[in-house]
Design an enzyme around this catalytic site. Structure first.
Site, mmCIF file in Angstrom:
data_model
loop_
_atom_site.group_PDB
_atom_site.id
_atom_site.type_symbol
_atom_site.label_atom_id
_atom_site.label_comp_id
_atom_site.label_asym_id
_atom_site.label_seq_id
_atom_site.Cartn_x
_atom_site.Cartn_y
_atom_site.Cartn_z
ATOM 1 N N GLU A 108 0.838 -1.318 -0.063
ATOM 2 C CA GLU A 108 -0.022 0.096 -0.036
ATOM 3 C C GLU A 108 0.824 1.272 0.064
ATOM 4 O OE1 GLU A 108 -2.954 0.180 -0.590
ATOM 5 O OE2 GLU A 108 -3.957 -1.956 -0.216
ATOM 6 N N ARG A 162 0.738 3.657 -3.313
ATOM 7 C CA ARG A 162 0.045 5.069 -2.851
ATOM 8 C C ARG A 162 1.194 6.315 -3.002
ATOM 9 N NH1 ARG A 162 -5.572 3.942 -0.378
ATOM 10 N NH2 ARG A 162 -5.643 1.676 -0.358
ATOM 11 N N ASP A 198 -4.502 -9.739 -8.731
ATOM 12 C CA ASP A 198 -4.800 -8.577 -9.751
ATOM 13 C C ASP A 198 -3.454 -8.154 -10.370
ATOM 14 O OD1 ASP A 198 -4.730 -7.543 -7.040
ATOM 15 O OD2 ASP A 198 -6.508 -6.384 -7.126
ATOM 16 N N GLU A 201 -12.178 0.365 -10.566
ATOM 17 C CA GLU A 201 -11.815 -0.607 -11.505
ATOM 18 C C GLU A 201 -12.637 -0.653 -12.710
ATOM 19 O OE1 GLU A 201 -11.974 -1.494 -8.388
ATOM 20 O OE2 GLU A 201 -9.878 -1.505 -8.063
HETATM 21 C C1 DMJ Z 1 -6.313 0.596 -5.118
HETATM 22 O O1 DMJ Z 1 -5.387 0.686 -4.091
HETATM 23 C C2 DMJ Z 1 -5.523 -0.120 -6.104
HETATM 24 O O2 DMJ Z 1 -6.188 0.168 -7.349
HETATM 25 C C3 DMJ Z 1 -5.308 -1.519 -5.813
HETATM 26 O O3 DMJ Z 1 -4.631 -2.038 -6.956
HETATM 27 C C4 DMJ Z 1 -6.395 -2.177 -5.502
HETATM 28 N N1 DMJ Z 1 -7.513 -1.632 -4.617
HETATM 29 C C5 DMJ Z 1 -7.579 0.077 -4.570
HETATM 30 C C6 DMJ Z 1 -9.004 0.031 -5.245
HETATM 31 O O4 DMJ Z 1 -9.857 -0.502 -5.440
#
Ligand code: DMJ
Length: 456
Positions: free
Chosen positions: A83, A87, A216, A350
């Protein structure tokens, strides 16, 4: 209109939660997530590039000043490596490449150095959690037999390559190239990558495979590593197209009503469920179409379009016209959430992300229409006086707000909406790739050496 939305989200964050991680838009106060430990200002760092791209100059300046004076990594904090990377490191890198302001480069490299002890494991597969003061790492207690998570250790590549590029220190790139090496040495069940890998033994944990949560962005970063290298990273390319082949064979199915979906795989058995997170894959397939082997370009675009349509249906089949966290294709339903704890929507990007890629790559106007439907639904159900809130149940007649304005709403959802309604020459795909938090990073062009920084 996404500019007005950004202004509303930002102004309220500034008024009620300035300097804290996120805003609680109903109770009008700060929201702190333990994902970032004591590191503060997640919304500010996540929003920097969106403010820049939307030309919100005053706001960008305030945000930059906050970063200069207050963004501090010398704290005793246990953080999520993934995270914080996507970010904070991603947000700072993009802010640097867009604005050229040195402070962002400096902070990104400083933070990258703080993350390095996470790789001190027998295999070099990093820990999920790291105390950035002591340098002690560990894994999530719930993860299969002490495993690290594929989508976490597999989603560092783009940022770490740029950290080496900007610092002149090869260590960052070496760490992520080693992850590739470990993965390439392992046997993969049916060519699939399990979500769990033990960093001590180097063996897979449970054989669960997902293109949604836990898996993912690993797949996303294989493709984007190749694109970001100006298509020189042949290893990333091969891993991506091989993985897509296995996903098509074992996970992608069509419902009796004709909707294509991506199921989850548990030791060979399919769970006919698709997460909101999985909807990013429509955009990924379309983005990767151009390089697809065996004349499959058209097929990959078509796959992207089918996933986009399914995810649009998951929105359209709700009362609020916003999609649930997960939807199923069993027990007589299609693209509908059946369990109460899967009916929420937390401002995730998404589906809009996939509309944006599909629009840019096909120019079919339906993607802008679908994006517009999402704007209307967000305005109607998520906008409150104090910002934007997630919803607990998208099938209900009445909104029950979760009272969190996620930082990715500003970095991703609103940015992708803005790009969906902009011309293609704003952050063109030949020159930029988006990290998984929608932070644009420049393609490192073969012949241009260090000139990539100059590209705007
Ligand atoms: C975000 O922090 C990023 O897109 C991550 O890959 C998946 N979760 C959240 C958004 O849903």
């Amino acid at each position: 209109v996404s500019l007005q939305m950004m202004k509303h989200a930002w102004d309220n964050y500034k008024r009620y939660a300035w300097g804290l991680n996120e805003l609680k838009p109903i109770s009008k106060q700060g929201h702190s997530s333990n994902l970032f430990g004591n590191i503060q200002g997640a919304t500010i760092v996540d929003a920097l590039d969106t403010l820049y791209i939307m030309e919100m100059k005053e706001e960008f300046k305030e945000a930059k000043e906050w970063v200069e004076k207050n963004l501090d990594f010398n704290v005793n904090a246990e953080i999520s490596v993934f995270e914080v990377n996507i970010r904070f490191v991603g947000g700072l890198l993009s802010a640097y490449y867009l604005s050229g302001e040195e402070v962002f480069r400096k902070k990104a490299v400083e933070l990258g150095e703080k993350l390095l002890p996470a790789f001190n494991t027998p295999t070099g597969i990093p820990w999920a959690l790291l105390n950035i003061k002591s340098g002690i790492g560990r894994n999530w207690p719930w993860a299969s037999g002490g495993s690290s998570i594929l989508a976490e250790f597999g989603t560092l590549h783009l940022e770490f390559v740029h950290l080496s590029h900007l610092s002149g220190n090869p260590v960052f790139a070496e760490k992520v190239m080693n992850i590739r090496k470990v993965l390439n040495r392992l046997d993969k069940p049916e060519g699939l990558y399990p979500n769990y890998l033990n960093p001590s033994s180097g063996q897979w944990g449970q054989h669960h495979v997902s293109i949604g949560g836990l898996g993912d962005s690993f797949y996303e970063y294989l493709l984007k590593a190749w694109l970001m290298s100006d298509k020189t990273d042949e290893d990333g390319k091969k891993m991506y197209y091989d993985a897509v082949q296995a996903i098509e064979t074992h996970l992608i199915r069509k419902s009796s009503g004709g909707l294509t979906y991506i199921a989850e795989w548990k030791g060979g058995l399919l769970e006919h469920k698709m997460g909101h997170l999985t909807c990013f894959a429509g955009g990924m397939f379309a983005l990767g179409a151009d390089g697809a082997p065996n004349d499959k370009t058209g097929h990959h675009i078509e796959l992207g379009a089918e996933i986009a349509r399914t995810c649009h249906e998951s929105y359209d089949r709700t009362r609020m016209k916003l999609g649930p966290e997960a939807f199923r294709f069993d027990g007589g339903v299609e693209a509908i959430a059946t369990r109460q704890n899967e009916k929420y929507y937390i401002l995730r990007p998404e589906v809009i992300e996939t509309y944006m890629y599909m629009w840019r790559l096909t120019h079919d106007p339906k993607y802008r229409q679908w994006g517009w439907e999402a704007v209307e639904a967000l305005e109607k159900h998520c906008r409150v006086d104090g910002g934007y809130s997630g919803l607990r149940d998208v099938y209900n007649n009445h909104e029950s707000h979760d009272d969190v304005q996620q930082s990715f709403f500003l970095s991703e959802t609103l940015k992708y909406l803005y790009l969906l309604f902009s011309e293609d020459d704003l952050l063109p795909f030949e020159h930029w790739v988006f990290n998984t938090e929608a932070h644009p990073l420049p393609v490192l062009h073969k012949d241009e050496g260090h000139k990539a920084e100059d590209q705007k």
